[in-house]
Design an enzyme around this catalytic site. Structure first.
Site, PDB file in Angstrom:
ATOM      1  CE1 TYR A 114       2.699   9.678   2.762  1.00 39.10           C
ATOM      2  CE2 TYR A 114       1.537   9.161   0.721  1.00 39.10           C
ATOM      3  CZ  TYR A 114       1.773   8.920   2.059  1.00 39.10           C
ATOM      4  OH  TYR A 114       1.081   7.918   2.710  1.00 39.10           O
ATOM      5  N   GLY A 139       0.792  -4.575   4.648  1.00 35.28           N
ATOM      6  CA  GLY A 139      -0.091  -5.648   4.176  1.00 35.28           C
ATOM      7  C   GLY A 139      -1.434  -5.719   4.876  1.00 35.28           C
ATOM      8  CE  LYS A 140      -2.514  -0.260   7.331  1.00 33.08           C
ATOM      9  NZ  LYS A 140      -1.141  -0.053   6.831  1.00 33.08           N
ATOM     10  CB  THR A 141      -5.647  -3.705   2.117  1.00 35.49           C
ATOM     11  OG1 THR A 141      -5.710  -2.361   2.609  1.00 35.49           O
ATOM     12  CG2 THR A 141      -6.864  -3.972   1.245  1.00 35.49           C
ATOM     13  CB  THR A 142      -2.866  -8.291   1.521  1.00 31.93           C
ATOM     14  OG1 THR A 142      -2.498  -7.395   0.479  1.00 31.93           O
ATOM     15  CG2 THR A 142      -2.735  -9.720   1.030  1.00 31.93           C
ATOM     16  N   PRO A 156       2.129  -0.042  10.069  1.00 30.54           N
ATOM     17  CG  PRO A 156       4.366   0.145  10.610  1.00 30.54           C
ATOM     18  CD  PRO A 156       3.218  -0.791  10.716  1.00 30.54           C
ATOM     19  CB  ILE A 157       2.659   3.306   4.958  1.00 33.08           C
ATOM     20  CG1 ILE A 157       1.899   4.477   5.586  1.00 33.08           C
ATOM     21  CG2 ILE A 157       2.474   3.318   3.440  1.00 33.08           C
ATOM     22  CD1 ILE A 157       2.502   5.825   5.267  1.00 33.08           C
ATOM     23  CG  ASP A 162      -8.140  -1.671   5.195  1.00 35.40           C
ATOM     24  OD1 ASP A 162      -8.815  -0.788   5.777  1.00 35.40           O
ATOM     25  OD2 ASP A 162      -7.873  -1.615   3.981  1.00 35.40           O
TER      26      ASP A 162
END
Length: 214
Positions: free
Chosen positions: A47, A16-19, A12-13, A86
């Protein structure tokens, strides 16, 4: 594994996917594919009013992710250069199914299937998940202006959608290993030991795949 390593990190948003993808890229010397987010001109409006702006938002993401996957196939995977991303393009369906009206989703699904029918498929998926409190805390900490209007209810529903989708994904693709990590229990940003634990599990899986291939 039966091919050049192509790892995707999903969840989910704010999870920490990119990290984590950057850490994997640096540790294993893999090429890094980063999701295009801030460049989406519809995201802020989305949003604020999901019903009004969902189709535009999802179509922008789909077209850009298609182009990115096309590029990594020709620039990296075809040359046996491992890649970590990511995101996985399947996330488009998670978001689209949650936000689009039925008639919009059916049209979207047709386009998605056409664009992705010959796209490279990851041979390892890392799935990050956490409680709503942890996700909200991490979103607040990174302080993206564009995310200030995200509804907690939307995030909670999205997390449930991810869980459901990952269960189905594992059933449909048993040959693709899925490593799951709970963000409530592991903090790979603050705790180096947690990060090393994740990297070791990835390395073990890569080694297992290489051994089975030989």
């Amino acid at each position: 594994m039966n091919q050049t390593p192509f790892i995707t990190v999903e969840g989910p948003i704010g999870i920490g996917k990119t990290t984590l993808s950057k850490a994997i890229s640096e540790h294993f010397q893999f090429a890094l594919l980063r999701e295009i987010v801030d460049e989406n001109p519809f995201l802020g409006k989305f949003y604020e009013d999901i019903d009004e702006w969902s189709f535009q938002t999802e179509m922008f993401f789909l077209c850009n992710r298609y182009k990115q996957l096309e590029d990594i196939e020709t620039k990296f995977l075809s040359k046996q250069q491992p890649v970590v991303a990511d995101y996985h393009i399947f996330k488009n369906l998670i978001f689209a199914q949650r936000t689009l009206k039925n008639n919009q989703y059916n049209k979207y699904l047709n386009i998605f299937n056409i664009l992705t029918e010959d796209m490279p498929i990851p041979n390892m998926v890392i799935y990050l998940h956490a409680s709503l409190d942890t996700i909200l805390e991490r979103i607040q900490k990174r302080g993206r202006e564009i995310e200030k209007n995200i509804s907690p209810l939307y995030l909670e529903q999205l997390s449930l959608d991810y869980h459901s989708f990952m269960e189905t994904f594992q059933q449909k693709h048993p040959q693709i290993p899925v490593l799951q990590f709970n963000g409530d229990e592991l903090d790979f940003v603050k705790n180096e030991k947690d990060l090393q634990t994740i990297l070791q599990m990835i390395q073990d899986q890569l080694f297992k795949g290489a051994a089975s291939k030989s």
